[in-house]
Design an enzyme around this catalytic site. Structure first.
Site, PDB file in Angstrom:
ATOM      1  N   MET A   1      -9.392 -20.926  13.321  1.00 56.85           N
ATOM      2  CA  MET A   1      -9.096 -21.537  14.313  1.00 56.85           C
ATOM      3  C   MET A   1      -8.389 -20.309  15.183  1.00 56.85           C
ATOM      4  O   MET A   1      -8.644 -19.203  14.631  1.00 56.85           O
ATOM      5  CB  MET A   1      -7.041 -22.567  14.040  1.00 56.85           C
ATOM      6  CG  MET A   1      -6.063 -22.548  15.093  1.00 56.85           C
ATOM      7  SD  MET A   1      -4.525 -22.204  14.647  1.00 56.85           S
ATOM      8  CE  MET A   1      -4.426 -21.889  15.981  1.00 56.85           C
ATOM      9  N   SER A 284     -10.210 -30.517  16.733  1.00 50.28           N
ATOM     10  CA  SER A 284     -10.863 -29.349  17.241  1.00 50.28           C
ATOM     11  C   SER A 284     -10.292 -28.208  17.385  1.00 50.28           C
ATOM     12  O   SER A 284      -9.075 -27.995  16.800  1.00 50.28           O
ATOM     13  CB  SER A 284     -11.028 -29.417  19.065  1.00 50.28           C
ATOM     14  OG  SER A 284      -9.135 -29.247  19.622  1.00 50.28           O
ATOM     15  N   ASP A 285     -11.016 -26.961  17.203  1.00 49.55           N
ATOM     16  CA  ASP A 285     -10.082 -25.617  16.865  1.00 49.55           C
ATOM     17  C   ASP A 285      -9.643 -26.154  18.494  1.00 49.55           C
ATOM     18  O   ASP A 285      -9.750 -26.203  19.541  1.00 49.55           O
ATOM     19  CB  ASP A 285     -11.489 -24.466  16.964  1.00 49.55           C
ATOM     20  CG  ASP A 285     -10.628 -23.580  16.079  1.00 49.55           C
ATOM     21  OD1 ASP A 285      -9.504 -23.097  16.681  1.00 49.55           O
ATOM     22  OD2 ASP A 285     -11.636 -22.522  15.243  1.00 49.55           O
ATOM     23  N   TRP A 286      -8.328 -24.761  18.314  1.00 52.01           N
ATOM     24  CA  TRP A 286      -7.780 -24.535  19.582  1.00 52.01           C
ATOM     25  C   TRP A 286      -8.473 -23.895  20.687  1.00 52.01           C
ATOM     26  O   TRP A 286      -8.843 -22.653  21.464  1.00 52.01           O
ATOM     27  CB  TRP A 286      -6.933 -23.461  18.791  1.00 52.01           C
ATOM     28  CG  TRP A 286      -5.341 -24.119  18.845  1.00 52.01           C
ATOM     29  CD1 TRP A 286      -3.884 -24.005  19.280  1.00 52.01           C
ATOM     30  CD2 TRP A 286      -5.322 -24.756  17.762  1.00 52.01           C
ATOM     31  NE1 TRP A 286      -3.393 -24.939  18.324  1.00 52.01           N
ATOM     32  CE2 TRP A 286      -4.204 -25.197  16.953  1.00 52.01           C
ATOM     33  CE3 TRP A 286      -6.090 -25.526  16.720  1.00 52.01           C
ATOM     34  CZ2 TRP A 286      -3.372 -26.404  16.374  1.00 52.01           C
ATOM     35  CZ3 TRP A 286      -5.976 -26.391  15.967  1.00 52.01           C
ATOM     36  CH2 TRP A 286      -4.853 -26.661  15.670  1.00 52.01           C
TER      37      TRP A 286
END
Length: 871
Positions: A1, A284-286
């Site tokens: 992340m 999702s990743d950030w």
């Protein structure tokens, strides 16, 4: 992340804007021939495995009674900096669903207090100790639950460590898929035993930091890899994590074979949800999400932190209100939204979070007791945000055990170590003592000053304290003099009996922070020590006749300029010890314990020993292409194939004592066939009414007090009504190629969490007796490698790690029998034509090699002869 830690940094994070239509980013280069991400639709429903059926039953009862806006609200974050945690979902309070708190990171709770800063994954991998992997996971779970965190954003098994310079390799467990798989799976089991949802990340092939994200100038880097390499290397640890029942999977920033991971239907729908049978939710990743409808159709279930990736913090989102609109106008099928919401709630039920789960009691945005409830808002109400709950318990004991047992002895000429208690020590290098500015002076550990206990970025944590090597020497009452400099001091006054301890390090991290010219990946000093560490060793070695080098490092570090100097008698790689860098090192230096760590990667003689495809990809116009032309041959697999002798091989680690491996036996357990038995059919999944709901389910509530920039799932009445009308228009959403709404029975390689359950049947048990043949107590590691039979039609690495076990502490003369196993999957290759795991020679003689390193084997067992030979 990746979470940007300041508003000014965040505003610089400009990237291409993609609407919720089927827009594509400009300037994408063609992917090289042979690397494809074929479409795979629809997203498979969850709930068809028996071990999740009750959680899905409970979740479906709620989803059946939720409004459109309630469903869309729980599938997205409420916006960056819009709550106590790095990620905060929307809630559905009417049906009893609170906001979920998502928080970093893999080695401990990020940006809080009264927590433990555990050694990171790379040190855990170096222990080769499954019991410590599990114990650390349990301790992490206790701390995350104690702070009221629903979702732990760890463990990390991607990057796999293909590139030695990659910035985040240290968050994972080592440069081998099986070592990563055990580390990840046991961490998941430990974390989730405490009722916390674990998140395995980053799916997949996220092998460098630079250019991983879509930005103002170019799309995200495309990792191009073939199908067999995907299955046998990069997907392997994720399969084991799914098999352990992980509740969440985080998608990477990069593209795979030209398709961004956040909207890659082949990756999420086919590989993860269908083949691996993943039952939880995909996040999702950030700010990795770059589309609305396409990402939903491709299998994304949760958007984090909810904002658009172009310019966050202005109340704009690809989902939330836009997802409500997209369901009303028929672009996103109701069926897909229902499955998204059900997957999230099923994970919540699966971990028992519906029963007495604590609310967050900390704030990742501030160390103060009081502060804004929504820091990202222009005007925010304030209140108590930190309750300073101490969750450390006795976890320092686990942290110390990992830090100590990960320490790897690389060289020990003439038994220089262990040191005598009355040795006269001269200590050199700033890495020996804490950062003089303060142990948490740099946000997200974004600097390299003092003792290096972890890399930088979202995978870091604040130290509650840092027990430095100098602290350890003080506590021992050692006879030492410390020169807190990285240059050789002229006044050290060498004496004949002096022992010089030199501390050097090498750092890396996530690329939203640049440290000493390194944008995450190690670009500046390469694989050399930072702060001119090599020169310091050379200069000290020229003046002192007994030199011991202690290294804190994120990964391989070159040693050729000093490793063979006559006065360099011993080298200890202490990896990254977290908060416990002092006493743990003293226990090894002074011989309280014998070192038992082993290298979780290969250390080369020079970077020229790596293939060109391991070089970092630099800037270019268009989409950067990172093509994995080396295929299966990373780390020791590459060195073996090319017959290259590295400085230290994967798995290398010396001891103060010696061990023998004897009395080995091999026994068949499960009869093998070329293909695994046919998978079972999928079980039933929740069934819902798929009619588009009335627009009124998305209307703003009357007299609702909005927080500006906060993300909501409601629409103004006119917007909702117009969206509903559009569902009946002749203009339809342009669905991607290959789109279908018909659920598939699933691939032959699937059938349960992790894949066809027959893949994990034990084919052979191997027992080996390990005896301490030396004069000091110690622990030994038995590493099991498989060699495929000669004459098969598949190209396979010479040997591949498949299992390992560590002994208890053995007194001199004591022995212990270790039991290892080889599964059907361990003896299989991925056949790209049959799209299944195939044993290429059922009656062939597989070599089962056991030893203490990938280049040091003590015995061989044969599957054909059912016998073992020592020597």
């Amino acid at each position: 992340m990746s979470t940007i830690h300041s508003f000014s940094s965040l505003i610089l994070l400009l990237s291409f804007s993609l609407s919720t239509s089927a827009a594509v980013v400009d300037r994408r280069d063609p992917v090289p021939a042979g690397y494809v991400a074929p479409p795979y639709y629809p997203s498979p429903h969850g709930g068809w495995t028996v071990d999740w059926s009750e959680s899905y039953r409970k979740a479906s009862l709620l989803v059946s009674n939720m409004t459109l806006a309630e469903k869309t609200n729980i599938t997205s974050g409420s916006g960056i900096f819009m709550g106590r945690c790095v990620g905060n979902t929307g809630s559905a309070l009417r049906v009893g669903i609170p906001q979920l708190c998502l928080q970093d990171g893999p080695l401990g709770i990020r940006n809080t207090d009264h927590n433990t800063a555990f050694p990171p994954g790379i040190t855990v991998g170096a222990t080769f100790d499954k019991s410590l992997m599990l114990a650390r996971g349990v301790a992490l779970g206790e701390e995350f639950r104690g702070k009221g965190i629903n979702v732990h954003l760890g463990p990390s098994v991607g990057p796999l460590g293909r590139r030695a310079r990659a910035g985040r390799n240290w968050e994972g467990f080592g440069a081998d898929p099986v070592l990563q798989a055990f580390g990840g799976a046991l961490t998941i089991e430990g974390v989730q035993s405490q009722g916390v949802i674990a998140t395995i990340k980053h799916l997949v092939a996220n092998e460098q930091e630079q250019y991983r994200m879509t930005n103002l100038f170019q799309p995200e880097i495309s990792s191009n890899l073939d199908d067999r390499t995907m299955h046998e290397l990069y997907l392997w640890p994720f399969a084991e994590g799914v098999r352990s029942g992980v509740g969440s999977v985080m998608i990477a920033y990069n593209a795979v074979n030209g398709s961004a991971c956040s909207q890659n239907s082949y990756l999420m729908n086919n590989l993860l949800k269908d083949e691996l049978g993943f039952q939880g939710f995909v996040m999702s990743d950030w700010l990795a999400q770059i589309t609305g409808v396409p990402s939903a159709l491709a299998g994304l279930d949760m958007s984090m932190p909810g904002d658009i990736n172009q310019v966050p913090l202005f109340g704009n989102s690809y989902w939330m209100y836009e997802l409500s609109r997209s369901v009303l106008n028929g672009s996103v099928p109701v069926d897909r939204l229902n499955d998204m919401a059900t997957r999230i709630l099923a994970a919540w039920f699966q971990l028992g979070q519906d029963q007495n789960y604590p609310a967050p009691n900390f704030d990742t945005n501030t160390q103060d007791a009081n502060g804004p409830l929504y820091p990202g808002a222009l005007f925010s109400p304030s209140g108590v945000v930190n309750e300073f709950v101490d969750v450390q318990g006795n976890h320092a004991e686990v942290a110390r055990a990992v830090a100590r047992d990960g320490i790897t002895l690389l060289k020990n000429t003439n038994a220089t170590l262990p040191l005598s208690k009355n040795a006269t020590l001269k200590v050199f290098g700033t890495d020996a003592e804490k950062n003089p500015d303060g142990i948490n002076a740099c946000a997200d550990q974004g600097c390299n000053k003092g003792t290096l206990g972890m890399g930088w970025g979202s995978g870091s944590a604040r130290y509650p304290y840092l027990d430095s090597p100098i602290d350890g020497l003080k506590a021992r009452g050692a006879n030492y003099k410390f020169f807190n400099t990285d240059s050789f001091p002229s006044n050290s006054n060498p004496a004949p009996g002096d022992v010089a301890l030199i501390f050097i390090n090498a750092d890396s991290g996530e690329n939203y922070i640049t440290v000493d010219g390194n944008p995450g990946d190690r670009t500046n000093a390469g694989l050399n020590a930072w702060h001119s560490g090599d020169k310091l060793v050379q200069n000290v070695a020229a003046k002192y006749s007994n030199v011991i080098v202690i290294i804190h490092t994120v990964g391989p570090i070159l040693m050729e300029s000093w490793i063979d100097l006559p006065s360099v008698k011993a080298v200890l790689n202490a990896h990254l010890p977290g908060q416990e860098a002092g006493e743990t090192l003293m226990q090894v230096l002074f011989g309280d314990v014998s070192p038992s760590g082993h290298l979780p990667y290969t250390i080369p003689v020079s970077e020229d020993q790596y293939p060109g495809s391991f070089d970092l990809i630099g800037f270019k116009l268009g989409q950067p292409q990172d093509t994995f032309t080396e295929g299966l041959y990373i780390d020791y697999r590459h060195f073996n194939k090319q017959n290259i002798k590295p400085r230290f091989a994967f798995g290398h680690g010396l001891s103060y004592t010696t061990f023998s491996f004897s009395n080995a036996s091999i026994s068949s357990v499960t009869p093998l066939t070329s293909l695994p038995p046919a998978r079972a059919a999928k079980g039933p999944t929740p069934q819902y009414n798929t009619t588009i709901p009335p627009a009124s389910e998305a209307y703003w509530p009357a007299n609702f007090n909005r927080i500006w920039r906060y993300l909501y799932s409601w629409l103004d009445k006119n917007d909702a009504d117009n969206a509903a009308k559009a569902a009946n228009s002749s203009t339809k959403y342009p669905y991607p190629a290959g789109y279908s709404t018909e659920q598939k029975p699933g691939p032959a390689a699937g059938g349960a969490q992790g894949g066809n359950p027959a893949l994990f049947d034990v084919a052979y048990n191997i027992a080996v007796t390990v005896t301490n043949t030396g004069n000091m107590s110690g622990k030994a590691v038995a590493q099991l490698y498989v060699q495929f039979p000669t004459g098969i039609t598949y190209d396979t690495p010479i040997v591949q790690l498949r299992d390992f076990e560590k002994t208890d502490t053995l007194a001199p003369g004591a022995a212990q029998t270790l039991n290892l196993r080889v599964t059907r999957k361990d003896l299989s290759v991925w056949d790209v034509v049959q799209q299944n795991w195939v044993i290429p020679a059922v009656n062939g003689d597989y070599g089962i090699w056991i030893g203490e390193a990938s280049d040091s084997f003590s015995l061989r067992c044969g599957t054909s002869t059912k016998s073992c030979v020592v020597g």
